[in-house]
Design an enzyme around this catalytic site. Structure first.
Site, PDB file in Angstrom:
ATOM      1  N   GLN A  38      13.230   1.903  -0.385  1.00 39.06           N
ATOM      2  CA  GLN A  38      12.610   1.521  -1.657  1.00 39.06           C
ATOM      3  C   GLN A  38      13.569   1.773  -2.823  1.00 39.06           C
ATOM      4  O   GLN A  38      13.667   0.967  -3.752  1.00 39.06           O
ATOM      5  CB  GLN A  38      11.297   2.293  -1.853  1.00 39.06           C
ATOM      6  CG  GLN A  38      10.451   1.706  -2.958  1.00 39.06           C
ATOM      7  CD  GLN A  38       9.182   2.496  -3.194  1.00 39.06           C
ATOM      8  OE1 GLN A  38       9.216   3.714  -3.319  1.00 39.06           O
ATOM      9  NE2 GLN A  38       8.062   1.805  -3.252  1.00 39.06           N
ATOM     10  N   TYR A  58       6.255 -14.232   0.126  1.00 33.62           N
ATOM     11  CA  TYR A  58       5.447 -14.473   1.325  1.00 33.62           C
ATOM     12  C   TYR A  58       5.975 -15.723   2.019  1.00 33.62           C
ATOM     13  O   TYR A  58       6.497 -16.631   1.359  1.00 33.62           O
ATOM     14  CB  TYR A  58       3.969 -14.629   0.937  1.00 33.62           C
ATOM     15  CG  TYR A  58       3.407 -13.365   0.322  1.00 33.62           C
ATOM     16  CD1 TYR A  58       3.257 -12.220   1.096  1.00 33.62           C
ATOM     17  CD2 TYR A  58       3.072 -13.306  -1.028  1.00 33.62           C
ATOM     18  CE1 TYR A  58       2.762 -11.050   0.535  1.00 33.62           C
ATOM     19  CE2 TYR A  58       2.576 -12.138  -1.588  1.00 33.62           C
ATOM     20  CZ  TYR A  58       2.431 -11.006  -0.800  1.00 33.62           C
ATOM     21  OH  TYR A  58       1.958  -9.846  -1.355  1.00 33.62           O
ATOM     22  N   ARG A 101       6.874 -10.142  -5.205  1.00 33.05           N
ATOM     23  CA  ARG A 101       5.543 -10.536  -4.731  1.00 33.05           C
ATOM     24  C   ARG A 101       4.582  -9.347  -4.829  1.00 33.05           C
ATOM     25  O   ARG A 101       4.990  -8.220  -5.157  1.00 33.05           O
ATOM     26  CB  ARG A 101       5.645 -11.026  -3.291  1.00 33.05           C
ATOM     27  CG  ARG A 101       5.877  -9.904  -2.297  1.00 33.05           C
ATOM     28  CD  ARG A 101       6.014 -10.416  -0.860  1.00 33.05           C
ATOM     29  NE  ARG A 101       5.694  -9.361   0.092  1.00 33.05           N
ATOM     30  CZ  ARG A 101       5.881  -9.452   1.399  1.00 33.05           C
ATOM     31  NH1 ARG A 101       6.408 -10.543   1.917  1.00 33.05           N
ATOM     32  NH2 ARG A 101       5.538  -8.459   2.195  1.00 33.05           N
ATOM     33  N   GLY A 102       3.319  -9.583  -4.465  1.00 35.24           N
ATOM     34  CA  GLY A 102       2.356  -8.497  -4.258  1.00 35.24           C
ATOM     35  C   GLY A 102       2.124  -7.649  -5.485  1.00 35.24           C
ATOM     36  O   GLY A 102       1.737  -8.148  -6.539  1.00 35.24           O
ATOM     37  N   GLU A 103       2.396  -6.356  -5.360  1.00 34.82           N
ATOM     38  CA  GLU A 103       2.091  -5.448  -6.469  1.00 34.82           C
ATOM     39  C   GLU A 103       3.285  -4.574  -6.860  1.00 34.82           C
ATOM     40  O   GLU A 103       3.723  -4.552  -7.999  1.00 34.82           O
ATOM     41  CB  GLU A 103       0.894  -4.567  -6.078  1.00 34.82           C
ATOM     42  CG  GLU A 103       0.573  -3.537  -7.130  1.00 34.82           C
ATOM     43  CD  GLU A 103      -0.888  -3.166  -7.248  1.00 34.82           C
ATOM     44  OE1 GLU A 103      -1.746  -3.948  -6.790  1.00 34.82           O
ATOM     45  OE2 GLU A 103      -1.178  -2.100  -7.808  1.00 34.82           O
ATOM     46  N   ASP A 104       3.836  -3.868  -5.888  1.00 36.85           N
ATOM     47  CA  ASP A 104       4.844  -2.874  -6.270  1.00 36.85           C
ATOM     48  C   ASP A 104       6.171  -3.508  -6.686  1.00 36.85           C
ATOM     49  O   ASP A 104       6.791  -3.086  -7.662  1.00 36.85           O
ATOM     50  CB  ASP A 104       5.063  -1.879  -5.124  1.00 36.85           C
ATOM     51  CG  ASP A 104       5.920  -0.718  -5.588  1.00 36.85           C
ATOM     52  OD1 ASP A 104       5.489  -0.016  -6.513  1.00 36.85           O
ATOM     53  OD2 ASP A 104       7.028  -0.554  -5.063  1.00 36.85           O
ATOM     54  N   SER A 105       6.626  -4.531  -5.948  1.00 35.96           N
ATOM     55  CA  SER A 105       7.897  -5.167  -6.337  1.00 35.96           C
ATOM     56  C   SER A 105       7.724  -5.914  -7.668  1.00 35.96           C
ATOM     57  O   SER A 105       8.669  -6.041  -8.451  1.00 35.96           O
ATOM     58  CB  SER A 105       8.411  -6.105  -5.239  1.00 35.96           C
ATOM     59  OG  SER A 105       7.474  -7.099  -4.923  1.00 35.96           O
ATOM     60  N   ASP A 135       0.840  -1.205   0.000  1.00 36.19           N
ATOM     61  CA  ASP A 135       0.000   0.000   0.000  1.00 36.19           C
ATOM     62  C   ASP A 135       0.875   1.255   0.000  1.00 36.19           C
ATOM     63  O   ASP A 135       0.719   2.137  -0.833  1.00 36.19           O
ATOM     64  CB  ASP A 135      -0.922   0.000   1.236  1.00 36.19           C
ATOM     65  CG  ASP A 135      -1.745  -1.273   1.326  1.00 36.19           C
ATOM     66  OD1 ASP A 135      -2.628  -1.453   0.487  1.00 36.19           O
ATOM     67  OD2 ASP A 135      -1.472  -2.095   2.228  1.00 36.19           O
TER      68      ASP A 135
HETATM   69  O1  TRH Z   1       4.419  -6.084   0.742  1.00 37.67           O
HETATM   70  P1  TRH Z   1       3.603  -6.651  -0.331  1.00 37.67           P
HETATM   71  O2  TRH Z   1       3.214  -8.045  -0.164  1.00 37.67           O
HETATM   72  O3  TRH Z   1       2.328  -5.776  -0.540  1.00 37.67           O
HETATM   73  C1  TRH Z   1       1.053  -6.324  -0.767  1.00 37.67           C
HETATM   74  C2  TRH Z   1       0.555  -6.169  -2.137  1.00 37.67           C
HETATM   75  O4  TRH Z   1       0.543  -4.816  -2.530  1.00 37.67           O
HETATM   76  C3  TRH Z   1      -0.834  -6.736  -2.211  1.00 37.67           C
HETATM   77  O5  TRH Z   1      -1.358  -6.576  -3.495  1.00 37.67           O
HETATM   78  C4  TRH Z   1      -1.691  -6.052  -1.215  1.00 37.67           C
HETATM   79  O6  TRH Z   1      -2.954  -6.603  -1.206  1.00 37.67           O
HETATM   80  C5  TRH Z   1      -1.074  -6.173   0.148  1.00 37.67           C
HETATM   81  O7  TRH Z   1       0.241  -5.664   0.144  1.00 37.67           O
HETATM   82  C6  TRH Z   1      -1.850  -5.417   1.180  1.00 37.67           C
HETATM   83  O8  TRH Z   1       4.396  -6.566  -1.712  1.00 37.67           O
HETATM   84  P2  TRH Z   1       4.700  -5.333  -2.675  1.00 37.67           P
HETATM   85  O9  TRH Z   1       3.441  -4.813  -3.277  1.00 37.67           O
HETATM   86  O10 TRH Z   1       5.739  -5.775  -3.588  1.00 37.67           O
HETATM   87  O11 TRH Z   1       5.292  -4.200  -1.741  1.00 37.67           O
HETATM   88  C7  TRH Z   1       6.562  -4.291  -1.182  1.00 37.67           C
HETATM   89  C8  TRH Z   1       7.192  -2.910  -1.128  1.00 37.67           C
HETATM   90  O12 TRH Z   1       8.306  -2.936  -0.256  1.00 37.67           O
HETATM   91  C9  TRH Z   1       7.696  -2.442  -2.485  1.00 37.67           C
HETATM   92  O13 TRH Z   1       7.456  -1.042  -2.618  1.00 37.67           O
HETATM   93  C10 TRH Z   1       9.195  -2.675  -2.398  1.00 37.67           C
HETATM   94  C11 TRH Z   1       9.435  -2.419  -0.942  1.00 37.67           C
HETATM   95  N1  TRH Z   1      10.653  -3.025  -0.375  1.00 37.67           N
HETATM   96  C12 TRH Z   1      11.635  -2.176   0.117  1.00 37.67           C
HETATM   97  O14 TRH Z   1      11.484  -0.941   0.060  1.00 37.67           O
HETATM   98  N2  TRH Z   1      12.753  -2.728   0.684  1.00 37.67           N
HETATM   99  C13 TRH Z   1      12.959  -4.075   0.752  1.00 37.67           C
HETATM  100  O15 TRH Z   1      14.009  -4.514   1.266  1.00 37.67           O
HETATM  101  C14 TRH Z   1      11.947  -4.923   0.222  1.00 37.67           C
HETATM  102  C15 TRH Z   1      12.142  -6.418   0.263  1.00 37.67           C
HETATM  103  C16 TRH Z   1      10.801  -4.369  -0.331  1.00 37.67           C
END
Ligand code: TRH
Length: 358
Positions: free
Chosen positions: A237, A175, A253-257, A17
């Protein structure tokens, strides 16, 4: 031109988010010269991605974005001209009243999916009892959707050589229910040397279990067979983005990565967020079909098998080996697919046009 924008971000769980909202806020500010306030309800989680964030400040400026702590006592009397509600997080009642006075434009930013139903829902509107109209903005992979988040100055993805005698650099973010132990075992017993970077997240205990060694420290490296694991801190990030561009294979995983791995242009394995009724499976299949549409069948099979195995605790070593054997051609196809998406307008630029036309 509507200059004043507010983004509301509720940290439901994980980092996606805030990851998406922070990226979008910065782009709206730096690329579109908008006055952006980003309302965040959990500064502690946000600080992990934005290390300079001050937890004690209810208002602060970072990279030109005005970050506001979203809490019950905050002053919601001044609404912006455009309001982005991230992932249907709900807006404070007092703020909605202020929006009525301002006749604010209201957009709900939805989750990303490559499924075909998205184009039918993108840009639809829903009149509210308040008299305001809420618009649904769906990110996506085709021109009929809201686009993908990408910085304007992001370099085009490039491929490293993944030739023989080269130690593959791998980043691992997933995850905790992923078959981490089986993947690490497959890497350890293979002939290909692998250096696997693991940022400090909930999977660290699974890595410790695999090596039979508790309390792995940040900065520590540990080896078994062909595999070396290096534990990284949870990165900012920006640093995480750099890690993805440096690696040969990224587990995301998820959305942003996931989107970030697309822009890194390196082979990646995406683990979708697990949804009720296994709704993440059609989401995964739709993405694989869309993104790898131009890839030859044999490589597409290897990529698809690897993604499905990564969702399954019965993960088979052969699937990983097949993926590695096809890696040079997967790398090429990944780069081509990312280049094709790169030629489309970014989410922020489409969103600005969309909101100015409301
Ligand atoms: O953390 P997430 O699993 O987020 C999820 C998804 O958005 C999912 O769709 C949603 O329903 C849920 O949250 C609530 O995975 P995501 O989306 O990849 O987000 C991870 C963020 O963390 C991304 O911006 C990259 C950042 N990140 C760092 O900044 N440093 C790190 O070391 C890592 C591993 C990630």
């Amino acid at each position: 031109m509507k200059k004043r924008w507010d983004i509301f971000c509720k940290v439901v769980d994980n980092f996606g988010d805030i990851g998406v909202c922070w990226r979008l806020a910065r782009q709206l500010k730096t690329e579109h010269a908008l006055d952006v306030r980003l309302w965040i309800d959990d500064l502690q989680v946000a600080q992990r991605l934005i290390p300079t964030l001050d937890l004690a400040a209810t208002t602060q400026q970072i990279d030109g974005v005005n970050i506001k702590y979203w809490h019950a006592q905050a002053d919601f009397s001044d609404a912006a001209e455009v309001v982005v509600e991230a992932f249907a997080c709900g807006l404070p009642e007092a703020y909605v009243s202020a929006m009525q006075l301002q006749q604010a434009k209201w957009v709900n930013l939805e989750y990303l999916s490559a499924e075909s139903w998205v184009k039918g829902f993108h840009a639809k509107s829903s009149p509210q009892p308040s008299g305001l109209v809420r618009h649904f903005y769906f990110p996506g992979f085709t021109a009929a959707t809201g686009g993908l988040i990408r910085e304007r100055d992001l370099p085009l993805p490039v491929t490293n050589s993944t030739g023989a005698n080269h130690t593959y650099q791998v980043s691992l973010f997933c995850y905790p229910h992923a078959p981490v132990d089986r993947l690490l075992e497959s890497m350890a017993i293979g002939t290909q040397p692998i250096h696997c970077y693991v940022p400090d997240t909930t999977i660290l205990t699974k890595v410790e279990d695999f090596f039979g060694q508790g309390n792995l420290k940040i900065g520590q490296t540990i080896r078994r067979g062909s595999l070396t694991v290096e534990v990284l801190p949870f990165l900012s990030q920006t640093d995480y983005d750099h890690l993805l561009t440096r690696c040969d294979i990224n587990f995301v995983r998820g959305e942003d990565s996931w989107v970030r791995a697309i822009w890194a242009g390196k082979p990646f394995i995406w683990q979708p967020y697990q949804q009720e009724g296994a709704a993440h499976i059609p989401k995964l299949n739709a993405f694989l079909a869309q993104y790898y549409q131009a890839m030859p069948f044999a490589q597409r099979e290897a990529v698809s098998a690897m993604h499905l195995a990564w969702l399954d605790i019965t993960f088979q070593t052969e699937v990983w080996q097949r993926y590695l054997s096809a890696l040079p051609s997967i790398a090429l196809a990944t780069q081509q697919a990312s280049h094709a998406l790169y030629s489309q307008p970014s989410l922020a630029s489409k969103l600005v046009i969309f909101c100015n036309n409301l």
